[in-house]
Every structure is written in C-alpha cells, then in structure tokens.
Scaffold this active site. Structure first.
Site, PDB file in Angstrom:
ATOM      1  N   LEU A   6      43.750   2.208   2.567  1.00 32.48           N
ATOM      2  CA  LEU A   6      43.131   1.525   1.430  1.00 32.48           C
ATOM      3  C   LEU A   6      43.578   2.221   0.154  1.00 32.48           C
ATOM      4  O   LEU A   6      43.135   3.324  -0.157  1.00 32.48           O
ATOM      5  CB  LEU A   6      41.603   1.574   1.539  1.00 32.48           C
ATOM      6  CG  LEU A   6      40.972   1.114   2.856  1.00 32.48           C
ATOM      7  CD1 LEU A   6      39.450   1.218   2.779  1.00 32.48           C
ATOM      8  CD2 LEU A   6      41.397  -0.310   3.186  1.00 32.48           C
ATOM      9  N   THR A  13      50.472   6.700  -1.876  1.00 32.28           N
ATOM     10  CA  THR A  13      51.917   6.769  -1.657  1.00 32.28           C
ATOM     11  C   THR A  13      52.304   8.073  -0.974  1.00 32.28           C
ATOM     12  O   THR A  13      53.143   8.096  -0.065  1.00 32.28           O
ATOM     13  CB  THR A  13      52.662   6.637  -2.999  1.00 32.28           C
ATOM     14  OG1 THR A  13      52.330   5.382  -3.600  1.00 32.28           O
ATOM     15  CG2 THR A  13      54.164   6.717  -2.796  1.00 32.28           C
ATOM     16  N   VAL A 129      37.224  17.637  -2.215  1.00 33.50           N
ATOM     17  CA  VAL A 129      36.981  18.857  -2.993  1.00 33.50           C
ATOM     18  C   VAL A 129      38.218  19.740  -2.929  1.00 33.50           C
ATOM     19  O   VAL A 129      38.705  20.062  -1.844  1.00 33.50           O
ATOM     20  CB  VAL A 129      35.778  19.656  -2.449  1.00 33.50           C
ATOM     21  CG1 VAL A 129      35.553  20.910  -3.290  1.00 33.50           C
ATOM     22  CG2 VAL A 129      34.521  18.806  -2.419  1.00 33.50           C
ATOM     23  N   GLY A 131      41.412  19.314  -3.707  1.00 35.38           N
ATOM     24  CA  GLY A 131      42.767  18.827  -3.480  1.00 35.38           C
ATOM     25  C   GLY A 131      43.369  19.415  -2.221  1.00 35.38           C
ATOM     26  O   GLY A 131      42.924  19.144  -1.106  1.00 35.38           O
ATOM     27  N   GLY A 184      49.676  12.508 -17.922  1.00 34.23           N
ATOM     28  CA  GLY A 184      49.032  12.122 -16.678  1.00 34.23           C
ATOM     29  C   GLY A 184      48.067  13.128 -16.098  1.00 34.23           C
ATOM     30  O   GLY A 184      47.608  12.975 -14.967  1.00 34.23           O
ATOM     31  N   LYS A 202      31.796  17.628  -6.710  1.00 31.15           N
ATOM     32  CA  LYS A 202      32.407  18.572  -5.772  1.00 31.15           C
ATOM     33  C   LYS A 202      31.432  19.695  -5.421  1.00 31.15           C
ATOM     34  O   LYS A 202      31.313  20.089  -4.250  1.00 31.15           O
ATOM     35  CB  LYS A 202      33.688  19.149  -6.380  1.00 31.15           C
ATOM     36  CG  LYS A 202      34.785  18.118  -6.596  1.00 31.15           C
ATOM     37  CD  LYS A 202      35.933  18.693  -7.412  1.00 31.15           C
ATOM     38  CE  LYS A 202      37.020  17.655  -7.644  1.00 31.15           C
ATOM     39  NZ  LYS A 202      38.100  18.145  -8.533  1.00 31.15           N
TER      40      LYS A 202
END
EC number: 1.1.1.3
Length: 414
Positions: A6, A13, A129, A131, A184, A202
């Site tokens: 999803l 990606t 939490v 990454g 970004g 987190k």
C-alpha cells in the site's frame, strides 16, 4: 508467498526495490519465492520496473484486501484514517501487516494488536520509530530481563537538520526551514515536525512498550521549536551548550509516567549534541543493563525500507517455522503525570519593547528562582536560572507571554 504493498512513494519504492528487484540480500534469506504482486497507488499510470513481470499497480484497495493469495500487507500510505482502516481490514482478513505509520500505531496500538491476536496474524511496526534504527526489536529484547524506566532521544530528522544548520551556519529558523523544505527534508506543511507531534507519537509508542501500558500522543506534553532564533543558538554556544529537540519519558513509582517533547540544551561535548542532520539517537535505561544508546539514520528511503523489509522477513520466518510470537498485551494502567518530574536550570530569552515588558519578565522570573544570571542586549533580556521544576517554569513563561509573546526557553541537561 505474495505481498501487497500500500503506497508507492519514496519508502514504498525502496521496499519494492529490495523485494522485487533484488537490491540487497533479502532473497538470499528465503526458501521460497516472495514477491510483491500488487501495489496500491492513486496514480493509474505509475509503472513498475520493466524487468518486473509479476507486480502491477492497482488503484482499488479491494484488489489487495480481497486477494486470498496475498498473505502480507505492507502499509506505507501515511496519513491516519484511510490507512488505519486498511490495516484493520487486512488484519481482520487474516493477513499479516507491516507498517511504518507512527500516527496510526500510536493512536490505535492496543486495538490493532488485539485484532491481530484474534485473527492469529502478526502486526509489525519497527519502522514507525527511528527509521533504520532497530529500536523496537532491541527494546523488546531488553524487556525480557530489564525493567525500563526512562527513554529519551532525538527522534525527528527535520528538526535535527534545522538545528544542525542553525548551529553550523548561524542561520535563523525561518530561513533554515525553507531550506529544509526545498531539499525535501521538511514537508510543505511542517506542523507535525516543528510542533512536536512526530516526536510525541514515536515517544508514545516506545513508552507504551517499555512501561507496559498505553500512552497516546495526546498524553505527551509538547512544546514546538518555531520560537528558536539564531541569537539563542549563539547564546547557547557562548555558555558551552547546543540546542536539540528532545523527547523524554520517565517511569516512577511503578505506574507514574512523565513525558515531554521540547527544545533543550546539552553540553557541547555530550553525545546528544553531536547527533546531527537526519541522524537520530535513542537512549533507554534498564534497571540491570543501565543506559543503552542507539544511533542511526532516522529517516530516508533506504533506512526506512530496510526496517520495513526486516519486519516482512520476520513474519516470513514465523510462518515458515509455524512459530508465532506471544501476543503483546498492555496490562498496566499508567498514571500520566505531565512534566513534574523534570527539573533543571533554564535558559530564557525575552524580547523587550519597553521598560514595562522588562519589569514584567524580571518579576515573573523572580517569583520562581532567586539566583540567576541576566544579560540585557539589543532589546532582549537573557536569563540563566538555577534549577526549577518544568511545570513551574512553563507556568512562569505563560505569564510572561501575557505581555510579550516573543520569547524562547530551554531546559539544560548537565
């Protein structure tokens, strides 16, 4: 084994590349072929890699939810209500779920775990939490032996990037935020990052796991970062400190929990002060092991995708071995006590536009601490105070803001 994905954005990606395009070593851990067969995305023109003859993009979630051959759903859409509904539906349909959605997990943690247990499926959320930092798995391991009574950390890459740039270049907050957005590192609407919601979600997840009871985002007191100015960074440096944006929770007396998300100051030589840009650091304190610190990239395509695919691999191995983990149950009723347990010296800057404003600020500080250093410069007054309880200092600053809203303060960690 088939997987439904999803979301086909940056993280989606990255996950797709690891699983279907054999980037990394994922396939070498498998006894059977595991592929993403369907990818949900609102853009019907989005394409998979030309060499991929298995996956296809769909725009209707039913194509994934109603597919009996899909055993695992990886949810990376973001947002709240829509993804929550799909995660819940997938679990109720007997599909295992992996997600990186901290908002959904922090708000519906107990409900989703209960649904997973009722349907004999697994819900994994490592990437929600830190990454790429394996903090949730590590925390669960430590809890097998330790009682964890404290968690603190730099948990947001956007605010850490902003503060790092301000410290390195002497830039102001607004300009640095625009830079972060242009490359970004910050969303067009940065509210969740700079007002503390990202960190508090987190912190709520980690604290719930560590302390054995549910803590939600709304239980965490948050102070945003948008009041910090270049002069605060400079003044902190003159005193030998670095400003960081910290999430911190403490468990006392068995069930009393104190939580805060706020700007703080660390000594320049401390480990926390030297965590910069998109990197995160998380500290947990156990009664046996003492303090452990976990450091790594807290955001980004590859770091987060690595955590997501690691969760998928965990589920695949559980299915292969027919050995599912014991369902997590939150048995403790926690008493959320605010910020009263936090105490320290404070830095405070108040912009003054009149003698009345100056007197008002001085009198307010006098009421909570007798000893302090005061500097007046360029229509600003700076205070460095003796130790004060956090709730007392918060109330004092609220009083100052009745006359002057332009101010900034940070508690000092010695």
């Amino acid at each position: 084994m088939n997987i439904g994905l999803l979301g086909f954005g940056t993280i989606g990606t990255g996950v797709y590349e690891l699983i279907n395009l054999n980037k990394g070593r994922f396939a070498k851990n498998l006894d059977e072929k595991v592929v993403i067969t369907k990818i949900l995305d609102k853009d019907p023109n989005k394409k998979v890699a030309e060499e991929d003859k298995v996956a296809r993009v769909v725009t209707n979630p039913d194509d994934i939810m109603d597919d009996p051959e899909i055993e695992i759903v990886i949810a990376l859409l973001g947002g709240m209500d829509f993804e929550y509904g799909l995660i819940k539906r997938a679990l109720q349909s007997g599909k295992h779920v992996v997600t990186a959605n901290k908002a959904v997990i922090s708000e519906y943690f107990e409900e989703l775990l209960t649904i997973a247990a009722e349907n004999n499926v697994i819900l994994r959320y490592e990437a929600s939490v830190g990454g790429g930092i394996p903090i949730i798995g590590s925390l669960k391991e430590e809890l097998k032996i330790n009682r964890v009574n404290e968690i603190k950390g730099i948990l947001n890459g956007t605010t850490n990037f902003i503060l790092s740039k301000m410290t390195e270049e002497g830039a102001d907050f607004a300009d640095t935020l625009k830079l972060a957005q242009s490359i970004g590192f910050a969303e067009a609407d940065p509210t969740a990052d700079i007002e503390g919601y990202d960190v508090s979600r987190k912190l709520a997840i980690l604290s719930s796991l560590a302390y054995g009871g549910i803590i939600k985002d709304e239980d965490v007191r948050k102070r945003g970062l948008s009041d910090v100015r270049a002069v605060d960074i400079e003044m902190a440096g003159d005193y030998g400190y670095i400003i960081k944006y910290l999430g911190h929770s403490v468990l006392k007396e068995g069930n009393q929990v104190y939580t805060t998300v706020e700007p703080v100051m660390f000594k320049e030589a401390s480990i926390m002060s030297n965590v910069n840009s998109e990197f995160n650091i998380i500290s947990i304190v156990g009664d046996i092991i003492g303090e452990l610190q976990f450091y790594g990239k807290g955001a980004g395509k590859d770091a987060t995708a690595n955590a997501v695919v690691g969760d998928a691999l965990y589920i695949i191995n559980c299915i292969k071995d027919n050995n599912f983990p014991k369902p997590l149950v939150f048995r403790k009723q926690l008493d959320k006590k605010g910020v009263g347990a936090f105490k320290g010296k404070y830095y405070l800057r108040v912009d003054i536009d009149s003698h009345e404003t100056f007197e008002h600020a001085l009198n307010a500080v006098d009421e909570v601490c007798a000893r302090k250093n005061i500097i007046v410069s360029d229509n600003r007054v700076f205070f460095m105070t003796e130790p004060v309880e956090a709730d007392v200092f918060d109330a004092m600053v609220a009083k100052i803001k009745e006359k002057q809203s332009e101010c900034f303060y940070a508690r000092i960690y010695e």
